[in-house]
Design a protein around this motif. Structure first.
Motif, mmCIF file in Angstrom:
data_model
loop_
_atom_site.group_PDB
_atom_site.id
_atom_site.type_symbol
_atom_site.label_atom_id
_atom_site.label_comp_id
_atom_site.label_asym_id
_atom_site.label_seq_id
_atom_site.Cartn_x
_atom_site.Cartn_y
_atom_site.Cartn_z
ATOM 1 N N ASN A 1 21.817 -32.540 34.768
ATOM 2 C CA ASN A 1 20.553 -33.052 34.232
ATOM 3 C C ASN A 1 19.633 -33.577 35.323
ATOM 4 O OD1 ASN A 1 21.115 -32.527 31.493
ATOM 5 N ND2 ASN A 1 22.384 -34.360 31.373
ATOM 6 N N ALA A 2 19.869 -33.156 36.553
ATOM 7 C CA ALA A 2 19.087 -33.672 37.680
ATOM 8 C C ALA A 2 17.596 -33.399 37.518
ATOM 9 C CB ALA A 2 19.589 -33.064 38.984
ATOM 10 N N ASP A 3 17.244 -32.265 36.921
ATOM 11 C CA ASP A 3 15.827 -31.904 36.836
ATOM 12 C C ASP A 3 15.050 -32.785 35.876
ATOM 13 O OD1 ASP A 3 17.047 -30.921 34.571
ATOM 14 O OD2 ASP A 3 15.845 -29.096 34.493
ATOM 15 N N ARG A 4 15.749 -33.525 35.007
ATOM 16 C CA ARG A 4 15.035 -34.418 34.093
ATOM 17 C C ARG A 4 15.442 -35.882 34.252
ATOM 18 N NH1 ARG A 4 17.575 -35.204 28.962
ATOM 19 N NH2 ARG A 4 19.618 -34.227 28.792
ATOM 20 N N THR A 5 16.016 -36.186 35.418
ATOM 21 C CA THR A 5 16.414 -37.556 35.728
ATOM 22 C C THR A 5 15.622 -38.065 36.921
ATOM 23 O OG1 THR A 5 18.653 -37.176 34.908
ATOM 24 C CG2 THR A 5 18.350 -39.046 36.364
ATOM 25 N N VAL A 6 15.169 -39.317 36.843
ATOM 26 C CA VAL A 6 14.426 -39.923 37.945
ATOM 27 C C VAL A 6 15.108 -41.217 38.376
ATOM 28 C CG1 VAL A 6 12.190 -38.927 37.348
ATOM 29 C CG2 VAL A 6 12.875 -41.112 36.322
ATOM 30 N N HIS A 7 14.942 -41.526 39.649
ATOM 31 C CA HIS A 7 15.426 -42.787 40.198
ATOM 32 C C HIS A 7 14.242 -43.750 40.248
ATOM 33 C CE1 HIS A 7 16.235 -45.600 43.582
ATOM 34 N NE2 HIS A 7 17.425 -45.663 43.004
ATOM 35 N N VAL A 8 14.425 -44.930 39.669
ATOM 36 C CA VAL A 8 13.352 -45.922 39.557
ATOM 37 C C VAL A 8 13.749 -47.160 40.339
ATOM 38 C CG1 VAL A 8 12.004 -47.326 37.964
ATOM 39 C CG2 VAL A 8 12.771 -45.060 37.268
ATOM 40 N N SER A 9 12.855 -47.692 41.160
ATOM 41 C CA SER A 9 13.159 -48.889 41.942
ATOM 42 C C SER A 9 11.923 -49.775 42.045
ATOM 43 C CB SER A 9 13.649 -48.508 43.343
ATOM 44 O OG SER A 9 12.639 -47.793 44.040
ATOM 45 N N GLY A 10 12.151 -51.030 42.415
ATOM 46 C CA GLY A 10 11.046 -51.960 42.608
ATOM 47 C C GLY A 10 11.012 -53.118 41.633
ATOM 48 N N ASN B 1 25.845 -38.423 33.270
ATOM 49 C CA ASN B 1 24.739 -37.879 34.039
ATOM 50 C C ASN B 1 24.389 -38.687 35.276
ATOM 51 O OD1 ASN B 1 24.442 -35.977 32.032
ATOM 52 N ND2 ASN B 1 23.037 -37.250 30.857
ATOM 53 N N TYR B 2 25.116 -39.770 35.539
ATOM 54 C CA TYR B 2 24.684 -40.664 36.587
ATOM 55 C C TYR B 2 25.704 -40.806 37.694
ATOM 56 C CZ TYR B 2 21.163 -41.656 33.218
ATOM 57 O OH TYR B 2 20.146 -41.523 32.337
ATOM 58 N N PRO B 3 25.205 -41.118 38.929
ATOM 59 C CA PRO B 3 26.088 -41.203 40.083
ATOM 60 C C PRO B 3 26.967 -42.442 40.050
ATOM 61 C CG PRO B 3 23.842 -41.768 40.701
ATOM 62 C CD PRO B 3 23.799 -41.263 39.288
ATOM 63 N N PRO B 4 28.142 -42.390 40.744
ATOM 64 C CA PRO B 4 29.166 -43.407 40.581
ATOM 65 C C PRO B 4 29.007 -44.668 41.389
ATOM 66 C CG PRO B 4 29.953 -41.749 42.052
ATOM 67 C CD PRO B 4 28.608 -41.287 41.571
ATOM 68 N N MET C 1 15.334 -36.680 41.185
ATOM 69 C CA MET C 1 16.699 -36.780 41.678
ATOM 70 C C MET C 1 16.862 -36.103 43.032
ATOM 71 S SD MET C 1 19.697 -38.056 40.826
ATOM 72 C CE MET C 1 20.269 -37.980 39.131
ATOM 73 N N ALA C 2 16.231 -34.953 43.205
ATOM 74 C CA ALA C 2 16.348 -34.227 44.475
ATOM 75 C C ALA C 2 15.767 -35.045 45.621
ATOM 76 C CB ALA C 2 15.643 -32.876 44.379
ATOM 77 N N ASP C 3 14.631 -35.708 45.369
ATOM 78 C CA ASP C 3 14.008 -36.535 46.400
ATOM 79 C C ASP C 3 14.862 -37.763 46.704
ATOM 80 O OD1 ASP C 3 11.860 -34.784 46.561
ATOM 81 O OD2 ASP C 3 10.743 -35.831 45.006
ATOM 82 N N PRO D 1 24.343 -36.416 43.005
ATOM 83 C CA PRO D 1 22.973 -36.139 42.563
ATOM 84 C C PRO D 1 22.609 -34.656 42.605
ATOM 85 C CG PRO D 1 23.000 -38.105 43.903
ATOM 86 C CD PRO D 1 24.389 -37.536 43.961
ATOM 87 N N GLU D 2 23.012 -33.971 43.676
ATOM 88 C CA GLU D 2 22.645 -32.559 43.807
ATOM 89 C C GLU D 2 23.446 -31.653 42.877
ATOM 90 O OE1 GLU D 2 25.444 -33.431 47.357
ATOM 91 O OE2 GLU D 2 23.903 -34.475 46.194
ATOM 92 N N GLU D 3 24.520 -32.199 42.257
ATOM 93 C CA GLU D 3 25.342 -31.402 41.354
ATOM 94 C C GLU D 3 25.166 -31.809 39.892
ATOM 95 O OE1 GLU D 3 29.234 -32.057 42.857
ATOM 96 O OE2 GLU D 3 28.885 -30.998 44.741
#
Length: 371
Positions: free
Chosen positions: A121-130, A11-14, A209-211, A116-118
């Protein structure tokens, strides 16, 4: 949970690798070796930040079932500088990469995970940073779990830097799209880690994910404009344009530094560079990923390009320098030339017709006065 990382890896980008996999321990022993450099370069070609906007590679991959011929990758200038051995590239990917894979006959390289756009599970995945660089899963997961059930956490790596360190960000898959929306809606999150190497009061950003994909695209476009010297003025200004750039610009005096980020500023970059020679000026916006340092002489720049490799700029962030040459160097000086021309002409427009004020040419302090 740690056990969910491998199971949810599809489910995650490479451009990012997990903290806990069967290969991560071997990767840590590859630091500063040729395989590491090869792996970093290959993974960068297929990363979210590069592959999404690389029309050529995406076209080649689309025509070959999602894989780019190994011979094509081997033909790129930066790969040729590392090796001309196709078999070494194949072995590097096959034995060490968790983010790119080989096709069945080992003649092509492709992404292991969807864009990410493909991502299904993008609709239930978030990118977390900080988080502080290197922060483990067990300190990240509870922060997001406070807003909904977490299925898996995948730590992300910075593939711009040669050793591909964990960069304090992650992809988090949640149990539902609603939970992901709740977590993103609560962003930014204020969080404190009381002790240990990752302690601090942190501002955690959570993005759908879209953002995240949209932000990547914006950054890429911004970098493209900077490299090509495009301005943001009106069509009229762009049509007029600056005069041709003189071709006698200084050669070999600019070092580009990638892989920068939070906490880096011009002063820290200057401190890191001064041991190698006189710095004329530094082009850098605070906490952004890329800087350009203009040295007084080519000798100073060459020394810095070699000496800055893996040098720590701030805690957790090391330099990834490149001496600008050829088209990259010319594009840099053209952008500076065009920018100076634009500023000069805009400045003329602001003061045109204002120098005399009500008193005329000699009539005292008019609206254009700088006194």
């Amino acid at each position: 949970t740690d056990s969910g990382i491998a199971e949810a890896s599809r489910n995650y980008p490479p451009s990012r690798l997990p903290e806990a996999t069967g290969r991560s321990s071997s990767l840590s022993t590859m630091a500063s070796t040729l395989p590491t450099k090869m792996l970093r370069q290959i993974e960068y070609y297929f990363s979210d930040s590069s592959f999404t906007s690389d029309e050529y590679l995406r076209k080649v991959a689309a025509e070959a079932g999602g894989f780019v011929p190994v011979t094509t990758i081997a033909g790129f200038a930066k790969m040729k500088a590392l090796t001309n051995d196709v078999n070494a590239i194949v072995a590097c990917v096959e034995e060490h990469s968790d983010s790119v894979i080989l096709n069945e006959d080992k003649s092509g390289i492709g992404r292991r995970y969807p864009l990410p756009e493909e991502d299904p599970n993008a609709d239930r995945t978030v990118h977390v940073s900080g988080f502080v660089a290197g922060t483990p899963v067990d300190l990240i997961s509870p922060v997001i779990a406070a807003h909904g059930a977490v299925e898996s956490v995948r730590l992300l790596r910075n593939v711009v830097q040669e050793e591909r360190p964990l960069d304090g960000s992650a992809m988090v898959t949640m149990a539902s799209a609603e939970a992901a929306g709740t977590a993103a809606g609560a962003s930014p999150l204020e969080h404190t880690i009381e002790d240990g190497p990752y302690k601090g009061t942190l501002t955690i950003k959570v993005a759908k994910m879209a953002d995240y994909a949209e932000e990547l695209a914006k950054k890429k476009q911004g970098m493209k404009r900077r490299r090509e010297g495009e301005g943001e003025g009106s069509d009229k200004k762009q049509k007029k344009g600056p005069p041709p750039m003189p071709e006698d610009y200084p050669k070999g005096v600019v070092v580009g530094v990638a892989g920068l980020g939070e906490g880096v500023d011009r002063e820290k970059l200057k401190e890191a560079c001064e041991p190698f020679g006189s710095v004329e000026w530094i082009e850098y916006e605070r906490s952004t990923p890329e800087a350009f340092i203009r040295f007084e002489t080519a000798e100073h720049a060459t020394a810095a390009a070699a000496g800055l490799v893996d040098k720590e700029i701030v805690a957790g962030i090391t330099a990834a320098p490149t001496l600008l040459e050829g088209d990259d160097e010319r594009a840099f000086f053209k952008r500076k030339h065009d920018s100076m021309w634009t500023r000069k002409n805009n400045s003329k427009g602001r003061y045109r017709g204002k120098s005399g004020g009500r008193g005329g040419r000699g009539g005292g302090r008019g609206s254009g006065s700088r006194n």
